[in-house]
Design a protein around this motif. Structure first.
Motif, PDB file in Angstrom:
ATOM      1  N   PRO A  54       1.067  -1.233   0.145  1.00  0.00           N
ATOM      2  CA  PRO A  54      -0.016  -0.073  -0.088  1.00  0.00           C
ATOM      3  C   PRO A  54       0.859   1.276   0.161  1.00  0.00           C
ATOM      4  O   PRO A  54       2.024   1.140   0.347  1.00  0.00           O
ATOM      5  N   ALA A  55       0.295   2.329  -0.402  1.00  0.00           N
ATOM      6  CA  ALA A  55       1.126   3.746  -0.495  1.00  0.00           C
ATOM      7  C   ALA A  55       1.821   4.061   0.960  1.00  0.00           C
ATOM      8  O   ALA A  55       2.833   4.557   0.688  1.00  0.00           O
ATOM      9  N   HIS A  56       1.266   3.888   2.084  1.00  0.00           N
ATOM     10  CA  HIS A  56       1.844   4.371   3.134  1.00  0.00           C
ATOM     11  C   HIS A  56       3.017   3.514   3.611  1.00  0.00           C
ATOM     12  O   HIS A  56       4.088   3.971   4.071  1.00  0.00           O
ATOM     13  N   VAL A  57       2.975   2.040   3.208  1.00  0.00           N
ATOM     14  CA  VAL A  57       4.278   1.268   3.116  1.00  0.00           C
ATOM     15  C   VAL A  57       5.287   1.581   2.236  1.00  0.00           C
ATOM     16  O   VAL A  57       6.446   1.732   2.551  1.00  0.00           O
ATOM     17  N   ILE A  58       5.112   1.944   1.021  1.00  0.00           N
ATOM     18  CA  ILE A  58       5.838   2.548  -0.259  1.00  0.00           C
ATOM     19  C   ILE A  58       6.461   3.668   0.383  1.00  0.00           C
ATOM     20  O   ILE A  58       7.806   3.949   0.572  1.00  0.00           O
ATOM     21  N   GLU A  59       5.788   4.654   0.777  1.00  0.00           N
ATOM     22  CA  GLU A  59       6.173   5.936   1.466  1.00  0.00           C
ATOM     23  C   GLU A  59       7.187   5.934   2.483  1.00  0.00           C
ATOM     24  O   GLU A  59       8.525   6.285   2.486  1.00  0.00           O
ATOM     25  N   ALA A  60       7.110   5.010   3.526  1.00  0.00           N
ATOM     26  CA  ALA A  60       7.742   4.768   4.546  1.00  0.00           C
ATOM     27  C   ALA A  60       9.136   4.059   4.088  1.00  0.00           C
ATOM     28  O   ALA A  60      10.196   4.412   4.314  1.00  0.00           O
ATOM     29  N   ILE A  61       9.081   3.188   3.243  1.00  0.00           N
ATOM     30  CA  ILE A  61      10.318   2.310   2.791  1.00  0.00           C
ATOM     31  C   ILE A  61      11.284   3.349   1.880  1.00  0.00           C
ATOM     32  O   ILE A  61      12.460   3.353   2.321  1.00  0.00           O
ATOM     33  N   LEU A  62      10.537   4.064   1.154  1.00  0.00           N
ATOM     34  CA  LEU A  62      11.297   5.099   0.246  1.00  0.00           C
ATOM     35  C   LEU A  62      11.991   6.099   1.394  1.00  0.00           C
ATOM     36  O   LEU A  62      13.140   6.461   0.885  1.00  0.00           O
ATOM     37  N   ASP A  63      11.246   6.531   2.221  1.00  0.00           N
ATOM     38  CA  ASP A  63      11.825   7.730   3.167  1.00  0.00           C
ATOM     39  C   ASP A  63      13.224   7.159   3.757  1.00  0.00           C
ATOM     40  O   ASP A  63      14.136   7.828   3.754  1.00  0.00           O
ATOM     41  N   ALA A  64      13.219   5.878   4.297  1.00  0.00           N
ATOM     42  CA  ALA A  64      14.115   5.257   5.014  1.00  0.00           C
ATOM     43  C   ALA A  64      15.298   5.059   4.105  1.00  0.00           C
ATOM     44  O   ALA A  64      16.430   5.370   4.578  1.00  0.00           O
ATOM     45  N   ALA A  65      15.034   4.653   2.909  1.00  0.00           N
ATOM     46  CA  ALA A  65      16.215   4.152   1.931  1.00  0.00           C
ATOM     47  C   ALA A  65      16.975   5.518   1.467  1.00  0.00           C
ATOM     48  O   ALA A  65      17.981   5.780   1.596  1.00  0.00           O
ATOM     49  N   PHE A  66      15.932   6.548   1.375  1.00  0.00           N
ATOM     50  CA  PHE A  66      16.590   7.862   0.768  1.00  0.00           C
ATOM     51  C   PHE A  66      17.740   8.371   2.015  1.00  0.00           C
ATOM     52  O   PHE A  66      18.676   8.705   1.871  1.00  0.00           O
ATOM     53  N   TRP A  67      17.147   8.457   3.242  1.00  0.00           N
ATOM     54  CA  TRP A  67      17.950   9.207   4.194  1.00  0.00           C
ATOM     55  C   TRP A  67      19.222   8.246   4.484  1.00  0.00           C
ATOM     56  O   TRP A  67      20.299   8.771   4.788  1.00  0.00           O
ATOM     57  N   ALA A  68      18.953   6.987   4.407  1.00  0.00           N
ATOM     58  CA  ALA A  68      20.240   5.918   4.624  1.00  0.00           C
ATOM     59  C   ALA A  68      20.975   6.176   3.395  1.00  0.00           C
ATOM     60  O   ALA A  68      22.279   6.164   3.604  1.00  0.00           O
ATOM     61  N   SER A  69      20.678   6.787   2.312  1.00  0.00           N
ATOM     62  CA  SER A  69      21.649   6.770   1.340  1.00  0.00           C
ATOM     63  C   SER A  69      22.636   8.054   1.463  1.00  0.00           C
ATOM     64  O   SER A  69      23.619   8.133   0.717  1.00  0.00           O
ATOM     65  N   VAL A 146      13.474  -1.882  -3.829  1.00  0.00           N
ATOM     66  CA  VAL A 146      13.919  -0.472  -3.975  1.00  0.00           C
ATOM     67  C   VAL A 146      15.377  -0.490  -3.819  1.00  0.00           C
ATOM     68  O   VAL A 146      15.884  -1.151  -3.042  1.00  0.00           O
ATOM     69  N   ASP A 147      16.046  -0.181  -4.930  1.00  0.00           N
ATOM     70  CA  ASP A 147      17.562  -0.002  -5.082  1.00  0.00           C
ATOM     71  C   ASP A 147      18.179   1.208  -4.736  1.00  0.00           C
ATOM     72  O   ASP A 147      17.686   2.096  -5.190  1.00  0.00           O
ATOM     73  N   VAL A 148      19.185   1.410  -3.809  1.00  0.00           N
ATOM     74  CA  VAL A 148      19.926   2.329  -3.508  1.00  0.00           C
ATOM     75  C   VAL A 148      21.385   2.303  -4.079  1.00  0.00           C
ATOM     76  O   VAL A 148      22.087   1.096  -3.470  1.00  0.00           O
ATOM     77  N   SER A 149      21.757   2.873  -4.989  1.00  0.00           N
ATOM     78  CA  SER A 149      23.160   2.623  -5.719  1.00  0.00           C
ATOM     79  C   SER A 149      24.056   3.777  -5.580  1.00  0.00           C
ATOM     80  O   SER A 149      25.160   3.739  -5.708  1.00  0.00           O
ATOM     81  N   GLU A 150      23.594   4.836  -5.221  1.00  0.00           N
ATOM     82  CA  GLU A 150      24.464   6.285  -4.805  1.00  0.00           C
ATOM     83  C   GLU A 150      23.752   7.088  -4.355  1.00  0.00           C
ATOM     84  O   GLU A 150      22.599   7.099  -3.647  1.00  0.00           O
ATOM     85  N   PRO A 151      24.042   7.964  -3.352  1.00  0.00           N
ATOM     86  CA  PRO A 151      23.701   9.102  -2.634  1.00  0.00           C
ATOM     87  C   PRO A 151      22.305   9.737  -3.213  1.00  0.00           C
ATOM     88  O   PRO A 151      22.703  10.349  -4.366  1.00  0.00           O
ATOM     89  N   GLY A 152      21.341   9.596  -2.662  1.00  0.00           N
ATOM     90  CA  GLY A 152      20.378  10.258  -3.205  1.00  0.00           C
ATOM     91  C   GLY A 152      19.251   9.868  -4.358  1.00  0.00           C
ATOM     92  O   GLY A 152      18.321  10.358  -4.601  1.00  0.00           O
TER      93      GLY A 152
END
Length: 393
Positions: A54-69, A146-152
């Motif tokens: 669902p959208a709120h799960v997608i948002e939460a995963i993207l949020d954590a992944a972005f700040w981790a990057s 969700v893949d994180v390959s470089e900052p941001g």
């Protein structure tokens, strides 16, 4: 499921994300996964399909992944892949004794051990909280990744229904920029065959092995980060030589046909591990030649003809003055520009080559990760530059 690690807590999905791009894209991504899952369910058992987040799960995963990057662990930026599934859906997973909260700090800490390709951190929820439960190398069909390959830089993708080939990209987030892949671009009359399996996100990737090799070559060319040009010419034609400056220092005679020989194997062989490994090796070797200054030339039978060549305007032909440039993302509109506005000498010479040799393709990788496919548009009567780096990430 194992208890939460002592002193840790799972991330509540009620917490508001601070990465605005995650919130902006979440609903559209939710719709994509729900739609494709529904379509796939009509063609196979529901149990074989991954859950649609669902959208709120997608948002939460993207949020954590972005700040981790944006964090660093021992001086290195995280390279991680997150898959939304439970351990029971993951084949033979590695399960942690304790759950860990889905936070940027934990992701950055775990990143050095899971940065190899094909390893995903498993993310699931319970009692309205998200947590990391372990790792897996198996993702179900249409599984949210969700893949994180470089900052941001985040890439939302899913495993294709047939399980073969490159994961299908759904959205690319870079800082505050959001790009949603436009699948409808595949139906355009001048869309090169190379792009169709990348754009048709629900189609099996393994149907046309000839096209898939070009996709693998594009991915490998981009990966070496040196820039390069690959020209694909008709096997029976010789007119392409009119657009190459003589002498050709690194010509190949007879044409090198290892990859071509593999492509002529029976279809049942093409599903076996040894064949796939051999193709990857030949693709890597061929893509490596594109890092040498000048263009690498193959024919449409995947035979290597030359490398390190210099492109020149064919005798008696006019210089290319305009071309169409598009990117297969939602909201993008084609623009007619002068080829010099699209890049440097490498891009301009590729546009000129296709302008002179209209039955050829030119694949151009930039050092900064940009990737462009040049083809002749019979509809527009001009060179068409397709920006596809968002599909290759």
């Amino acid at each position: 499921m194992n208890p939460v690690a002592p002193g840790a807590y799972a991330q509540s999905m009620q917490q508001e994300s601070t990465y605005q791009a995650a919130r902006a894209v979440a609903k559209a991504v939710e719709s994509h996964f729900a739609q494709h899952r529904a379509e796939a369910r009509q063609n196979g058992p529901e149990a074989a399909l991954a859950p649609a987040p669902p959208a709120h799960v997608i948002e939460a995963i993207l949020d954590a992944a972005f700040w981790a990057s944006l964090r660093k662990e021992e001086g290195q930026s995280p390279k991680i892949s997150l898959a939304y599934l439970s351990p029971e859906m993951a084949g033979k997973p590695l399960v942690f004794e304790h759950r860990f909260p889905l936070t940027p700090t934990i992701l950055a800490k775990l990143a050095p051990g899971v940065e190899r390709p094909g390893i995903h951190l498993g993310v699931w929820y319970e009692a309205d909280h998200l947590y990391i439960w372990g790792t897996t190398q198996e993702v179900m069909s249409y599984g949210f990744v969700v893949d994180v390959s470089e900052p941001g830089l985040l890439v939302v993708k899913h495993r294709r229904g047939d399980g073969f080939g490159k994961f299908a990209n759904v959205a690319v987030l870079k800082g505050d920029q959001v790009k949603l892949i436009n699948e409808e671009s595949a139906s355009l009359p001048d869309c090169p065959g190379l792009l169709k399996p990348l754009l048709n996100l629900s189609a099996p990737f393994s149907g046309d092995s000839t096209v898939n090799v070009l996709v693998q070559l594009a991915v490998s060319m981009r990966a070496h980060q040196r820039g390069g040009t690959l020209l694909v010419v008709p096997a029976e034609a010789t007119t392409w030589q009119d657009s190459i400056i003589k002498p050709i220092l690194y010509s190949v005679s007879p044409a090198f046909s290892n990859l071509s020989g593999l492509m002529q194997q029976p279809d049942d062989e093409k599903k076996k591990g040894p064949w796939l490994a051999a193709v990857r090796q030949e693709v890597g070797a061929l893509a490596g030649l594109t890092a040498i200054d000048g263009a690498t030339i193959i024919n449409d039978r995947h035979e290597l003809l030359a490398f390190g060549t210099k492109i020149g305007r064919a005798y008696g032909h006019d210089p290319v003055e305009q071309m169409m440039i598009t990117e297969p993302i939602v909201g993008n509109e084609g623009r007619v520009i002068h080829p010099s506005q699209n890049g440097g000498t490498r891009h301009l010479s590729a546009a000129q080559f296709v302008y002179d040799q209209r039955d050829a393709l030119a694949l151009v990788a930039s050092q900064d990760g940009r990737f462009t496919v040049f083809s002749w548009s019979s509809c527009e009567e001009m060179v068409h530059a397709h920006r596809i780096d968002s599909l290759l990430l």
